[in-house]
Design a protein around this motif. Structure first.
Motif, PDB file in Angstrom:
ATOM      1  N   TYR A  15      37.929  74.430  16.716  1.00 42.32           N
ATOM      2  CA  TYR A  15      39.137  74.466  17.537  1.00 42.32           C
ATOM      3  C   TYR A  15      40.267  73.686  16.859  1.00 42.32           C
ATOM      4  O   TYR A  15      41.425  74.087  16.909  1.00 42.32           O
ATOM      5  CB  TYR A  15      38.851  73.889  18.924  1.00 42.32           C
ATOM      6  CG  TYR A  15      40.065  73.818  19.818  1.00 42.32           C
ATOM      7  CD1 TYR A  15      40.490  74.936  20.528  1.00 42.32           C
ATOM      8  CD2 TYR A  15      40.789  72.640  19.963  1.00 42.32           C
ATOM      9  CE1 TYR A  15      41.611  74.879  21.350  1.00 42.32           C
ATOM     10  CE2 TYR A  15      41.905  72.569  20.779  1.00 42.32           C
ATOM     11  CZ  TYR A  15      42.321  73.686  21.468  1.00 42.32           C
ATOM     12  OH  TYR A  15      43.426  73.625  22.281  1.00 42.32           O
ATOM     13  N   MET A  21      40.954  79.798  16.998  1.00 38.90           N
ATOM     14  CA  MET A  21      40.439  79.322  18.289  1.00 38.90           C
ATOM     15  C   MET A  21      41.575  79.076  19.279  1.00 38.90           C
ATOM     16  O   MET A  21      41.486  79.456  20.441  1.00 38.90           O
ATOM     17  CB  MET A  21      39.618  78.044  18.111  1.00 38.90           C
ATOM     18  CG  MET A  21      38.390  78.236  17.282  1.00 38.90           C
ATOM     19  SD  MET A  21      37.306  79.437  18.045  1.00 38.90           S
ATOM     20  CE  MET A  21      35.988  79.467  16.894  1.00 38.90           C
ATOM     21  N   LYS A  22      42.640  78.456  18.824  1.00 39.34           N
ATOM     22  CA  LYS A  22      43.781  78.211  19.716  1.00 39.34           C
ATOM     23  C   LYS A  22      44.442  79.525  20.103  1.00 39.34           C
ATOM     24  O   LYS A  22      44.904  79.683  21.234  1.00 39.34           O
ATOM     25  CB  LYS A  22      44.767  77.266  19.059  1.00 39.34           C
ATOM     26  CG  LYS A  22      44.229  75.847  18.958  1.00 39.34           C
ATOM     27  CD  LYS A  22      45.211  74.900  18.329  1.00 39.34           C
ATOM     28  CE  LYS A  22      44.544  73.539  18.225  1.00 39.34           C
ATOM     29  NZ  LYS A  22      45.306  72.589  17.457  1.00 39.34           N
ATOM     30  N   ASN A  23      44.468  80.475  19.175  1.00 37.41           N
ATOM     31  CA  ASN A  23      45.038  81.789  19.483  1.00 37.41           C
ATOM     32  C   ASN A  23      44.216  82.522  20.539  1.00 37.41           C
ATOM     33  O   ASN A  23      44.766  83.292  21.324  1.00 37.41           O
ATOM     34  CB  ASN A  23      45.145  82.641  18.214  1.00 37.41           C
ATOM     35  CG  ASN A  23      46.235  82.133  17.295  1.00 37.41           C
ATOM     36  OD1 ASN A  23      47.175  81.475  17.734  1.00 37.41           O
ATOM     37  ND2 ASN A  23      46.109  82.438  16.016  1.00 37.41           N
ATOM     38  N   GLU A  24      42.899  82.296  20.555  1.00 41.37           N
ATOM     39  CA  GLU A  24      42.064  82.900  21.584  1.00 41.37           C
ATOM     40  C   GLU A  24      42.461  82.390  22.969  1.00 41.37           C
ATOM     41  O   GLU A  24      42.554  83.162  23.912  1.00 41.37           O
ATOM     42  CB  GLU A  24      40.584  82.609  21.324  1.00 41.37           C
ATOM     43  CG  GLU A  24      39.959  83.470  20.256  1.00 41.37           C
ATOM     44  CD  GLU A  24      39.801  84.922  20.700  1.00 41.37           C
ATOM     45  OE1 GLU A  24      38.884  85.231  21.482  1.00 41.37           O
ATOM     46  OE2 GLU A  24      40.619  85.750  20.253  1.00 41.37           O
ATOM     47  N   PHE A  25      42.721  81.093  23.079  1.00 47.10           N
ATOM     48  CA  PHE A  25      43.148  80.552  24.375  1.00 47.10           C
ATOM     49  C   PHE A  25      44.495  81.138  24.774  1.00 47.10           C
ATOM     50  O   PHE A  25      44.743  81.396  25.961  1.00 47.10           O
ATOM     51  CB  PHE A  25      43.192  79.025  24.346  1.00 47.10           C
ATOM     52  CG  PHE A  25      41.846  78.391  24.533  1.00 47.10           C
ATOM     53  CD1 PHE A  25      41.314  78.236  25.796  1.00 47.10           C
ATOM     54  CD2 PHE A  25      41.111  77.956  23.446  1.00 47.10           C
ATOM     55  CE1 PHE A  25      40.061  77.664  25.981  1.00 47.10           C
ATOM     56  CE2 PHE A  25      39.862  77.385  23.608  1.00 47.10           C
ATOM     57  CZ  PHE A  25      39.341  77.236  24.886  1.00 47.10           C
ATOM     58  N   LYS A  26      45.391  81.363  23.811  1.00 45.71           N
ATOM     59  CA  LYS A  26      46.668  82.021  24.111  1.00 45.71           C
ATOM     60  C   LYS A  26      46.419  83.438  24.604  1.00 45.71           C
ATOM     61  O   LYS A  26      47.036  83.889  25.564  1.00 45.71           O
ATOM     62  CB  LYS A  26      47.550  82.055  22.861  1.00 45.71           C
ATOM     63  CG  LYS A  26      48.123  80.714  22.486  1.00 45.71           C
ATOM     64  CD  LYS A  26      48.964  80.819  21.228  1.00 45.71           C
ATOM     65  CE  LYS A  26      49.384  79.449  20.759  1.00 45.71           C
ATOM     66  NZ  LYS A  26      50.098  79.498  19.473  1.00 45.71           N
ATOM     67  N   GLU A  31      46.142  78.788  27.484  1.00 44.86           N
ATOM     68  CA  GLU A  31      46.506  77.840  26.426  1.00 44.86           C
ATOM     69  C   GLU A  31      46.504  76.393  26.917  1.00 44.86           C
ATOM     70  O   GLU A  31      46.068  75.491  26.215  1.00 44.86           O
ATOM     71  CB  GLU A  31      47.880  78.213  25.882  1.00 44.86           C
ATOM     72  CG  GLU A  31      48.304  77.421  24.680  1.00 44.86           C
ATOM     73  CD  GLU A  31      49.621  77.908  24.128  1.00 44.86           C
ATOM     74  OE1 GLU A  31      50.039  77.358  23.098  1.00 44.86           O
ATOM     75  OE2 GLU A  31      50.237  78.816  24.702  1.00 44.86           O
ATOM     76  N   LYS A  32      46.948  76.178  28.140  1.00 43.74           N
ATOM     77  CA  LYS A  32      47.017  74.819  28.684  1.00 43.74           C
ATOM     78  C   LYS A  32      45.633  74.231  28.967  1.00 43.74           C
ATOM     79  O   LYS A  32      45.490  73.032  29.110  1.00 43.74           O
ATOM     80  CB  LYS A  32      47.862  74.795  29.950  1.00 43.74           C
ATOM     81  CG  LYS A  32      49.323  75.102  29.687  1.00 43.74           C
ATOM     82  CD  LYS A  32      50.135  75.075  30.944  1.00 43.74           C
ATOM     83  CE  LYS A  32      51.586  75.406  30.625  1.00 43.74           C
ATOM     84  NZ  LYS A  32      52.419  75.409  31.805  1.00 43.74           N
ATOM     85  N   GLY A  34      42.990  74.709  26.907  1.00 41.09           N
ATOM     86  CA  GLY A  34      42.228  74.627  25.665  1.00 41.09           C
ATOM     87  C   GLY A  34      41.657  73.248  25.408  1.00 41.09           C
ATOM     88  O   GLY A  34      40.449  73.090  25.199  1.00 41.09           O
ATOM     89  N   THR A  37      39.032  72.247  27.959  1.00 39.13           N
ATOM     90  CA  THR A  37      37.775  72.942  27.682  1.00 39.13           C
ATOM     91  C   THR A  37      37.018  72.255  26.561  1.00 39.13           C
ATOM     92  O   THR A  37      35.802  72.057  26.646  1.00 39.13           O
ATOM     93  CB  THR A  37      38.048  74.418  27.321  1.00 39.13           C
ATOM     94  OG1 THR A  37      38.746  75.033  28.415  1.00 39.13           O
ATOM     95  CG2 THR A  37      36.762  75.165  27.036  1.00 39.13           C
ATOM     96  N   ILE A  38      37.723  71.852  25.522  1.00 40.13           N
ATOM     97  CA  ILE A  38      37.102  71.167  24.388  1.00 40.13           C
ATOM     98  C   ILE A  38      36.514  69.834  24.824  1.00 40.13           C
ATOM     99  O   ILE A  38      35.409  69.459  24.423  1.00 40.13           O
ATOM    100  CB  ILE A  38      38.116  70.988  23.239  1.00 40.13           C
ATOM    101  CG1 ILE A  38      38.512  72.354  22.672  1.00 40.13           C
ATOM    102  CG2 ILE A  38      37.599  70.068  22.163  1.00 40.13           C
ATOM    103  CD1 ILE A  38      37.365  73.195  22.164  1.00 40.13           C
TER     104      ILE A  38
END
Length: 105
Positions: A15, A21-26, A31-32, A34, A37-38
């Motif tokens: 991540y 990985m960040k693009n997946e949350f987008k 996104e907020k 992410g 979740t980590i």
């Protein structure tokens, strides 16, 4: 337990080093969430390891990770991701469900 724990640690590392990985949350429109979740994954993965000594931590951590992966699977289903892409979330949900059930016996 080790497979699940180390896999979550690997995901946490990726991540921070992989923009994918960040693009997946987008893409999930989450996104907020992410970083939260980590953090939850880190707590869960650490709890699995500490659960080798303290069973209550194993029980709580495996249940938490199972529920987190259930949420991930629901998101992937809502986005109509392919089965192939959804398999990891389903696998880790079931693996942590198994760990949870084994820990309460």
């Amino acid at each position: 337990m080790l497979l699940s724990s180390f896999s979550f640690y690997a995901y946490i590392i990726s991540y921070f080093i992989s923009p994918h990985m960040k693009n997946e949350f987008k893409r999930f429109n989450l996104e907020k969430l992410g970083l939260l979740t980590i953090i939850i994954e880190f707590i869960g993965a650490t709890g699995l390891l500490l659960g080798l000594v303290h069973n209550i931590l194993l029980t709580l951590s495996s249940l938490g990770l199972c529920l987190l992966m259930l949420c991930g699977l629901i998101v992937r289903i809502k986005l109509k991701d392919s089965i192939w892409i959804s398999i990891p979330a389903g696998f880790f949900m079931l693996l942590n469900l198994y760990i949870f059930l084994a820990s309460i016996k």
